[in-house]
Write a protein that holds these residues in place. Sequence first.
Motif, PDB file in Angstrom:
ATOM      1  N   LEU A  69     -33.514 -21.974  20.747  1.00 46.83           N
ATOM      2  CA  LEU A  69     -35.136 -21.094  20.946  1.00 46.83           C
ATOM      3  C   LEU A  69     -35.458 -21.083  22.373  1.00 46.83           C
ATOM      4  O   LEU A  69     -36.045 -20.021  22.408  1.00 46.83           O
ATOM      5  N   PHE A 104     -41.464 -17.810  10.150  1.00 41.50           N
ATOM      6  CA  PHE A 104     -42.318 -18.314  11.176  1.00 41.50           C
ATOM      7  C   PHE A 104     -42.517 -17.896  12.422  1.00 41.50           C
ATOM      8  O   PHE A 104     -42.267 -16.568  12.123  1.00 41.50           O
ATOM      9  N   ASP A 109     -44.102 -22.067  22.563  1.00 40.42           N
ATOM     10  CA  ASP A 109     -43.365 -22.515  21.106  1.00 40.42           C
ATOM     11  C   ASP A 109     -44.107 -23.566  20.389  1.00 40.42           C
ATOM     12  O   ASP A 109     -43.535 -24.064  19.698  1.00 40.42           O
ATOM     13  N   GLU A 110     -45.232 -23.763  20.115  1.00 39.81           N
ATOM     14  CA  GLU A 110     -46.348 -23.834  18.929  1.00 39.81           C
ATOM     15  C   GLU A 110     -45.543 -22.503  17.953  1.00 39.81           C
ATOM     16  O   GLU A 110     -46.271 -21.930  17.562  1.00 39.81           O
ATOM     17  N   ILE A 111     -46.000 -23.374  17.047  1.00 32.87           N
ATOM     18  CA  ILE A 111     -45.971 -22.628  15.304  1.00 32.87           C
ATOM     19  C   ILE A 111     -47.477 -22.328  14.999  1.00 32.87           C
ATOM     20  O   ILE A 111     -48.431 -23.413  14.745  1.00 32.87           O
ATOM     21  N   ILE A 123     -44.154 -18.096  15.909  1.00 36.90           N
ATOM     22  CA  ILE A 123     -43.568 -19.500  17.194  1.00 36.90           C
ATOM     23  C   ILE A 123     -45.029 -18.512  18.684  1.00 36.90           C
ATOM     24  O   ILE A 123     -43.911 -17.363  18.867  1.00 36.90           O
ATOM     25  N   TYR A 145     -35.510 -25.956  10.394  1.00 33.03           N
ATOM     26  CA  TYR A 145     -37.155 -25.220   9.690  1.00 33.03           C
ATOM     27  C   TYR A 145     -37.298 -25.345   8.468  1.00 33.03           C
ATOM     28  O   TYR A 145     -38.031 -24.715   7.427  1.00 33.03           O
ATOM     29  N   LYS A 153     -44.785 -28.547  17.125  1.00 35.06           N
ATOM     30  CA  LYS A 153     -43.738 -27.914  17.933  1.00 35.06           C
ATOM     31  C   LYS A 153     -42.511 -27.201  17.755  1.00 35.06           C
ATOM     32  O   LYS A 153     -42.324 -27.937  16.457  1.00 35.06           O
ATOM     33  N   ALA A 154     -42.052 -25.811  17.728  1.00 37.03           N
ATOM     34  CA  ALA A 154     -41.198 -25.426  17.001  1.00 37.03           C
ATOM     35  C   ALA A 154     -39.864 -25.973  17.481  1.00 37.03           C
ATOM     36  O   ALA A 154     -39.445 -26.023  18.621  1.00 37.03           O
TER      37      ALA A 154
END
Length: 166
Positions: free
Chosen positions: A40, A133, A139-141, A135, A118, A24-25
């Motif tokens: 974010l 990154f 909001d998942e990497i 995302i 990060y 999760k970011a």
Amino acid sequence: MFNMTTFKGGEVTLLGNKLKVGDKAPDFSVLDNGLEEKTLADYKGKVKLIAAVPSVDTSVCSQESRRFNVDGGSLENTVVLTISNDLPFAQKRWCAAEGLPNAVTLSDHKELSFGLAYGVVIEELRLLSRAVFVINANDEIVYVEYLDEVTNHPNYEAAIEAAKNA
């Protein structure tokens, strides 16, 4: 947690935790060119291609920021964010000088919030290490690249492709 990378061939220490695909970011707090706080959540529902760079005033960082903004800026539902510890005034000047008035540059100089979350703060220099990154809108990497040598270019094609597929 501490991680090692190199800057101009010399070892440096990165502060924070390395993130991986599927994480999760983490949230962060940075400043935009108007000195307004951005997190974010300000980019909720969009794919985020985030380029962490040491300084937009260096050649590799400038080239990287330009390329991601040109190649990734037209992707549907995607925002390209360039984050460094440069002051917002320097970032604004860079955008104007590069003819990229719509580029989103964000400054982490105040709290190192992004860098620590990060895993990209170079302890010895108080700069951000180079990393990319992607995302997704949830909001998942979905893509991570930490550069082993800070002065190298990232894999532009892989990052752009990950943003397209997010």
